[in-house]
Design an enzyme around this catalytic site. Structure first.
Site, PDB file in Angstrom:
ATOM      1  N   CYS A 291      18.728  56.560  26.466  1.00  0.00           N
ATOM      2  CA  CYS A 291      18.114  57.475  25.960  1.00  0.00           C
ATOM      3  C   CYS A 291      16.677  55.743  25.364  1.00  0.00           C
ATOM      4  O   CYS A 291      16.421  55.943  26.348  1.00  0.00           O
ATOM      5  CB  CYS A 291      18.384  58.092  25.358  1.00  0.00           C
ATOM      6  SG  CYS A 291      19.435  57.208  23.733  1.00  0.00           S
ATOM      7  N   GLY A 294      19.779  53.592  23.557  1.00  0.00           N
ATOM      8  CA  GLY A 294      21.080  53.481  24.293  1.00  0.00           C
ATOM      9  C   GLY A 294      22.427  53.845  23.744  1.00  0.00           C
ATOM     10  O   GLY A 294      23.560  53.499  24.493  1.00  0.00           O
ATOM     11  N   GLN A 335      25.583  59.479  18.015  1.00  0.00           N
ATOM     12  CA  GLN A 335      25.102  58.696  16.859  1.00  0.00           C
ATOM     13  C   GLN A 335      25.324  59.262  15.436  1.00  0.00           C
ATOM     14  O   GLN A 335      24.907  58.702  13.872  1.00  0.00           O
ATOM     15  CB  GLN A 335      23.245  58.550  17.087  1.00  0.00           C
ATOM     16  CG  GLN A 335      23.285  57.271  17.287  1.00  0.00           C
ATOM     17  CD  GLN A 335      21.750  57.314  17.151  1.00  0.00           C
ATOM     18  OE1 GLN A 335      21.596  57.836  18.589  1.00  0.00           O
ATOM     19  NE2 GLN A 335      20.976  55.999  16.450  1.00  0.00           N
TER      20      GLN A 335
END
EC number: 3.1.3.48
Length: 360
Positions: A291, A294, A335
């Site tokens: 992304c 990452g 995340q």
């Protein structure tokens, strides 16, 4: 207890006849010397004796786990298996999932632990670094003097299989040729991109050509392109010297940074696209997933595919265990608590698409 006894200098050895020793009165007791730490005895001729009679009164030494050891133990052992039935009909509440997620150690790498000169210029985010034990090292096909560094990690897949994926950051202007070198070196045949080029600010540079482009010693060509509702598929060729290989590139752009897609269906269709790709089955190389940093969307995609494989093969899924395994390989994978909750929702949807199973 450590006791100190006076001693003569080696330059003046003690000589005493047996008779003199028997006729002399016993020496006067000298007061015990003040306790001195061992560090302060360096260079001294003072003899050290251990009074074993005192050992019974000493408390046994207990091993104390360092925070690093605690982190690794949690990530290696934590789990929360959920059957298909429980995942769909008795799932943990959002609050329970948030609490569970917040207990997972991030396992981020500090700059002090990554002793690689000059790596900062190749990191998109200074706090998102590759874990040393699983990082990808470049063999430098470009014959440059840039070292072996790239911000990327090998990631284990279903059932702990090694090097099924490579999680990496979105390429930067000065790392595009490094990215393609990694693709060549690792014999990658599939790239999954989970970010737009810009989302308010730059998230990833345009590292593939419109038609044909050379990056370092690698020549990349577009052979075909297919537009799908949620993603775009490009068939590329990468050429190095006289050898040419095919690479499939999938760009999934319907996923905001630090957030989740509006629905789980598009992500499951992306997983199905990867699962059904001939490149997945026919080539031994890892799947490159990235992304921007990452770790967030990259972690969600990899965890979703592993979770689907667990549900299909075992009838249950351990989402907590999956995330812990990912974070052992690359710190910070998944995340946010919102992404963790979305992962449960996505896998519950997938479980409902599988053939019916009897209730417990």
């Amino acid at each position: 207890m450590v006791q100190a006894h006076g001693g003569r200098s080696r330059a003046q050895p003690l000589t005493l006849s047996l008779g003199a020793a028997m006729t002399q009165p016993p020496p006067e007791k000298t007061p015990a010397k003040k306790h001195v730490r061992l560090q302060e005895r360096r260079g001294s001729n003072v003899a050290l004796m251990l009074d074993v009679r005192s050992l019974g009164a000493v408390e046994p030494i207990c091993s104390v786990n360092t925070p690093r050891e605690v982190t690794l133990h949690f990530l290696r052992t934590a789990g929360h298996p959920l059957t298909r039935w429980a995942l769909q009909r008795q799932p943990p509440s959002p609050k329970q999932l948030e609490e569970e997620f917040l207990k997972i150690p991030s396992n981020f790498v500090s700059p002090e632990d990554l002793d690689i000169p000059g790596h900062a210029s190749k990191d998109r985010y200074k706090t998102i670094l590759p874990n040393p034990q699983s990082r990808v090292c470049l063999g430098r096909a470009q014959s440059q003097e840039d070292g072996d560094y790239i911000n990327a990690n090998y990631i284990r897949g279903y059932d702990g299989k090694e090097k099924v994926y490579i999680a990496t950051q979105g390429p930067m202007p000065n790392t595009v040729s490094d990215f393609w070198e990694m693709v060549w070196q690792e014999e990658v045949s599939l790239i999954v991109m989970l970010t737009q080029l810009r989302e308010g600010k730059e998230k990833c540079v345009h590292y593939w050509p419109t038609e044909e482009e050379t990056y370092g010693p690698f020549q990349i060509r577009i052979q075909d392109m297919k537009e799908c509702p949620e993603y775009t598929v490009r068939q590329l060729t990468i050429q190095y010297q006289e050898e040419r290989r095919s690479v499939k590139h999938i760009l999934f752009s319907a996923w905001p940074d630090h957030q989740t897609p509006e629905s789980a269906g598009p992500l499951l269709r992306l997983v199905a696209e990867v699962e059904e790709s001939p490149e997945t089955a026919a080539h031994p190389g890892p799947i490159v997933v990235h992304c921007s940093a990452g770790i967030g969307r990259t972690g969600c995609f990899i965890a979703t595919r592993i979770g689907c494989q667990q549900l299909k093969a075992r009838g249950e899924v351990d989402i907590l265990g999956i995330v812990c395994q990912l974070r052992l390989d690359r710190g910070g994978m998944i995340q946010t608590a919102e992404q963790y909750q979305f992962l449960h929702h996505t896998l519950a949807l997938y479980a409902g698409q599988l053939p019916e199973e009897p209730s417990p």
